[in-house]
Design a protein around this motif. Structure first.
Motif, mmCIF file in Angstrom:
data_model
loop_
_atom_site.group_PDB
_atom_site.id
_atom_site.type_symbol
_atom_site.label_atom_id
_atom_site.label_comp_id
_atom_site.label_asym_id
_atom_site.label_seq_id
_atom_site.Cartn_x
_atom_site.Cartn_y
_atom_site.Cartn_z
ATOM 1 N N UNK A 1 41.188 40.138 49.118
ATOM 2 C CA UNK A 1 40.746 39.009 48.300
ATOM 3 C C UNK A 1 39.227 38.992 48.133
ATOM 4 N N UNK A 2 38.520 39.819 48.885
ATOM 5 C CA UNK A 2 37.076 39.906 48.712
ATOM 6 C C UNK A 2 36.714 41.128 47.890
ATOM 7 N N UNK A 3 37.710 41.744 47.278
ATOM 8 C CA UNK A 3 37.435 42.854 46.369
ATOM 9 C C UNK A 3 37.251 44.194 47.056
ATOM 10 N N UNK A 4 37.471 44.249 48.370
ATOM 11 C CA UNK A 4 37.355 45.527 49.078
ATOM 12 C C UNK A 4 38.580 46.374 48.746
ATOM 13 N N UNK A 5 38.366 47.658 48.422
ATOM 14 C CA UNK A 5 39.509 48.532 48.128
ATOM 15 C C UNK A 5 40.102 48.977 49.456
ATOM 16 N N UNK A 6 41.002 48.160 49.954
ATOM 17 C CA UNK A 6 41.477 48.336 51.327
ATOM 18 C C UNK A 6 42.215 49.665 51.511
ATOM 19 N N UNK B 1 34.182 34.519 25.634
ATOM 20 C CA UNK B 1 34.478 35.077 24.319
ATOM 21 C C UNK B 1 34.737 36.569 24.297
ATOM 22 N N UNK B 2 34.499 37.272 25.421
ATOM 23 C CA UNK B 2 34.718 38.711 25.449
ATOM 24 C C UNK B 2 36.034 39.018 26.138
ATOM 25 N N UNK B 3 36.831 39.887 25.534
ATOM 26 C CA UNK B 3 38.086 40.239 26.173
ATOM 27 C C UNK B 3 37.828 41.092 27.408
ATOM 28 N N UNK B 4 38.508 40.774 28.501
ATOM 29 C CA UNK B 4 38.298 41.530 29.736
ATOM 30 C C UNK B 4 39.640 42.001 30.286
ATOM 31 N N UNK B 5 39.586 43.114 31.032
ATOM 32 C CA UNK B 5 40.791 43.640 31.672
ATOM 33 C C UNK B 5 40.599 43.518 33.175
ATOM 34 N N UNK B 6 41.547 42.873 33.844
ATOM 35 C CA UNK B 6 41.438 42.681 35.295
ATOM 36 C C UNK B 6 42.667 43.269 35.966
ATOM 37 N N UNK B 7 42.476 44.378 36.659
ATOM 38 C CA UNK B 7 43.607 45.049 37.316
ATOM 39 C C UNK B 7 43.526 44.980 38.830
ATOM 40 N N UNK B 8 42.367 44.616 39.350
ATOM 41 C CA UNK B 8 42.188 44.543 40.800
ATOM 42 C C UNK B 8 41.134 43.482 41.077
ATOM 43 N N UNK B 9 41.121 42.919 42.294
ATOM 44 C CA UNK B 9 40.103 41.913 42.606
ATOM 45 C C UNK B 9 38.682 42.413 42.333
#
Lengths: 329, 500
Positions: free
Chosen positions: A199-204, B313-321
């Motif tokens: 959840x802190x963005x670390x690639x575990x 306003x910008x399209x974004x892709x979120x696949x991981x935290x």
């Protein structure tokens, strides 16, 4: 920076050493110290790798079998096929890294339990090594050797075994990696609370996999050291139980099998203590059949003492926290 | 006839007074609301009753006999039972086995399964649960597990049931069902001690309210005097100002715009939502309505299957935290101990958890720079701790939540999703968190606040979107805010349907 726990371990080593010395003064002879340093080096290098995996919250059981399979492959390439030693050495280390990578991916991508993955490794590599040589012992063969390589991995400078020097250098690098680098911080976070790390963005996944890769690489390197130490490989017994030495050293040194705890200094001291105990068994004329029993008992006592210390510290911490909370109101 | 009483109970730990001269009595068949901020001494008082903590002074009178301290056994024998906040059940065993764990009925050396099953069914029946004694506990929802704990208490012939924050994980419908069960128990003569931060529930259910503050009795309220204002006054010793603070400026351009966003939890539904700059958008709904799944999709924990996410306003892709974090889109998750903090690490290490690399030169973390940022956030958020090297595990819930916030605030947020931001946090700290959210919104940070606490949603939001089974059933502007309006949307009646 040395913690109280590590200081206690150091004191324990000194006490055991003093007792051994008092009973048998040969303990501190140059020959004995040199031999012990050599063994500390041999066992210490891969114990650091196994310790890394344990801090990630995993376990690595297959290093002993890796020594057998990588040992016979190294000997075959170097002695039978006549490959130049740098290539043979690179092959052993490279294969170790690859096996580590496979373990890491099986744990992180396939979601298997580390214990299961590396237990299967232990069985597979041992069997493969025995099949590779048809269960025969493999040696260097007549006149096959390389003076430089032998000097590099099995000789001494100023009386200090090169294995020990290698151990100290690798431990220093590992201390920087674990206690100062971004990777080290991430490793401790993943080991303690993988979900919060995610959840802190670390690639575990990467963090965990890299621990297995480093462990595999160090096992590959050690396999060459051991070949020159034993001069031959009997695949059915070569490196048997060595993974347990490494785990024992890490646990003695303060690594928790729940992950997220442990230090390089601690693992180093754990390795030294184990070797001193072995030496004690030899020098005091205790039947060598009791070797494992002595080791087991000392680890058990060590872990019990550690448990008690942790409990007391937690209690003190809770009180300090309660005080702080009230003080703040 | 008094069921039990505690007279002048005191408990001191070295350097800390947890309870100071608290007296408390309980009659059969009454529901007593026990309130107070975290750390006020409620849990310690209940532990004294449960026999887990021995008081330093005072006495406990049960059935006319005085004790200086109860043992766990004596407490159980007196019919005192707990329904725990963190449920103590064995997920791998079935319902009957859980009810009888540790006191299994037996036939010689063997388990008497038939008898246990029958007995379990007898205690489950009056609770109106939809499962039987053979159901595996891991298949039960939190609400169902709670009913199981109550059945267990009844099977132990409980005369007093202590419920510690029983509704913190329940949906509104489940809460109503629990309250109905409590009324039924009361009618049967069982006394209930109801500990909750949710004052509206306490108002609905309690015959009497007892409030603790700093280990002392802060006051009583009789049935006729129980109002939320009166309870809050007792808890904090002053009037809490109105929750709502209006924004400084009128809402601006959309910060976040979702069209057709489909989450893995509801693959055949989609969400459309707009969050404007400067506003706090509340996201209400029942548990399981898909709000947390939406948050996890936005943050890349469980990426969206389809749909369009626009940030400024910008399209974004979120696949991981890491993608979300790179964009300045942060999540304050529901379960902070599990998903947001490494409890054994220090405040400094937790604040820098998401971007230690920022403090690194050639892979080496410079603790000075790292500590300076942690120091700054510690002061800015008024985190109550001896220093930045304090392990987070020793902090109170409110201060732990502030550490989670400090982590994100140190990283220039553009949008923060708060999932149940004040769960298990005391009133004082709640007000601070609300003020922080408002401050961030005024600075232009988008705030999406998921909350199951109606008071909170109605009191803090500028606008409320309500979800039901994976989609947004409606949005409400402040003038149209009411519990009824939110509830209608939450149970799936659309705005049109509600009007009809």
């Amino acid at each position: 920076m040395i913690s109280k726990k590590e200081l206690a371990l150091l004191v324990l080593i000194l006490v055991v050493g003093a007792v051994t010395f008092a009973i048998n003064p040969r303990f501190l002879s140059a020959v004995n110290i040199g031999n012990m340093a050599n063994l500390v080096g041999l066992f210490g290098i891969f114990a650091l790798g196994v310790g890394l995996v344990i801090i990630s919250g995993g376990i690595e059981l297959s290093v002993g079998s890796m020594f057998a399979i990588l040992g016979v492959i190294f000997l075959d390439l170097f002695a039978n096929l006549g490959l130049p030693w740098p290539l043979a050495l690179a092959a052993a280390v490279g294969l170790g890294l690859t096996l580590g990578l496979i373990h890491g991916l099986l744990v992180t991508k396939a979601g298997l339990q580390p214990f299961v993955v590396t237990l299967c490794g232990l069985l597979i590599y041992r069997g493969a090594a025995r099949f590779y040589t048809s269960d025969a012992t493999m040696g260097f063969g007549y006149g096959v050797d390389d003076a430089f390589l032998r000097w590099l991995v099995a000789d001494r400078s100023f009386g200090v075994p090169h294995t020990f020097i290698a151990f100290v250098i690798i431990a220093a690098a590992m201390a920087v990696l674990l206690h100062g680098s971004v990777y080290g911080r991430h490793l401790y976070a993943v080991g303690k609370n993988e979900e919060a790390a995610r959840y802190s963005g670390i690639r575990t996944g990467r963090v965990t996999t890299l621990a297995y890769v480093i462990c595999g690489g160090l096992a590959g390197l050690t396999s060459v050291f051991i070949v020159f130490y034993t001069n031959s490989v009997s695949p059915s017994s070569h490196g048997n139980f060595y993974e347990l030495y490494a785990i024992a050293a890490a646990v003695l040194g303060g690594c928790s099998l729940r992950g997220g705890e442990g230090s390089v200094i601690g693992i180093m001291l754990g390795v030294v203590l184990l070797q001193v105990l072995q030496n004690l068994v030899n020098l005091l004329g205790i039947p060598s059949s009791l070797n494992f029993a002595v080791m087991g008992s000392v680890i058990l006592l060590g872990v019990l003492a550690d448990q008690e210390i942790t409990r007391r510290r937690k209690r003190a911490l809770a009180q300090a926290g309660a005080l702080a909370a009230r003080g703040g109101k | 006839m008094t069921l039990l009483s505690m007279d002048d109970i005191g408990k001191t730990y070295p350097g800390v007074t947890a309870l100071d001269g608290v007296s408390f009595a309980l009659e059969p068949g009454e529901v007593v609301g026990l309130i107070g901020e975290n750390g006020a001494g409620k849990s310690t008082l209940m532990k004294v009753l449960g026999g887990v903590v021995a008081p330093s002074r005072g006495q406990i009178v049960v059935d006319g006999r005085a004790h200086s301290a109860l043992s766990v056994r004596q407490s159980q024998a007196a019919g005192i039972a707990f329904v725990h906040q963190e449920l103590n059940l064995f997920e791998n065993l079935d319902v009957a086995a859980n009810i009888f764990v540790g006191r299994e009925l037996r036939k010689g050396m063997m388990l008497d399964r038939a008898a246990m099953r029958a007995e379990a069914a007898r205690h489950l029946a009056p609770l109106g649960v939809g499962y039987g004694p053979d159901t595996l506990v891991e298949l039960l929802s939190i609400a169902e597990r709670q009913m199981l704990e109550i059945a267990k208490a009844l099977s132990m012939r409980a005369r007093v049931i202590i419920m510690d924050e029983p509704t913190s994980s329940l949906s509104l419908a489940e809460t109503d069902r629990l309250l109905a069960v409590i009324r039924k128990l009361r009618a049967q003569g069982v006394a209930i001690i109801y500990i909750s931060h949710r004052l509206s529930e306490v108002r609905d259910i309690a015959d009497r309210v007892v409030c603790l503050r700093d280990g002392r009795l802060a006051g009583h309220l009789a049935r006729a005097d129980i109002t939320q204002d009166a309870m809050v006054r007792l808890m904090i010793g002053r009037d809490l100002a109105q929750l709502y603070t209006p924004p400084k400026a009128a809402p601006g351009d959309p910060v976040l715009h979702l069209t057709g966003l489909t989450t893995p939890a509801f693959p055949d539904r989609s969400v459309d939502l707009t969050l404007k700059r400067g506003e706090i958008l509340g996201l209400a709904g029942l548990i399981g309505a898909g709000r947390t799944s939406l948050a996890q999709a936005l943050f890349g924990i469980a990426p969206a299957l389809a749909g369009d996410v626009r940030l400024d306003g910008t399209e974004v892709a979120i696949r991981a935290p890491s993608d979300a974090i790179g964009l300045g889109l942060y999540l304050v998750p529901e379960d902070r101990k599990r998903s947001a903090l490494v409890l054994d690490m220090t405040i400094r290490e937790n604040v820098s958890l998401a971007d230690v690399a920022r403090f690194a030169r050639r892979g080496w973390v410079r603790r000075g720079a790292e500590g300076a940022v942690a120091e700054r956030e510690l002061r800015r958020l008024k985190i109550k701790a001896p220093g930045i090297e304090t392990p987070v595990v020793t902090l109170s819930g409110g201060n732990q939540q502030k550490v989670v916030l400090a982590k994100w605030l140190s990283m220039r947020p553009r949008l923060i999703v708060f999932d149940e931001p004040t769960r298990g946090i005391d009133v004082g700290a709640k007000a601070e968190i609300y003020a922080l959210m408002r401050g961030l919104a005024d600075e232009g940070v988008g705030i999406l606040m998921i909350s199951s606490d109606l008071e909170e949603v109605l009191g803090v939001s500028d606008r409320i979107a309500v979800m039901h089974e994976g989609r947004v059933t409606g949005t409400l502007d402040r003038p149209r805010f009411s519990e009824a309006a939110v509830m209608q949307l939450a149970v799936g009646l659309t705005e049109k349907g509600a009007a009809a």
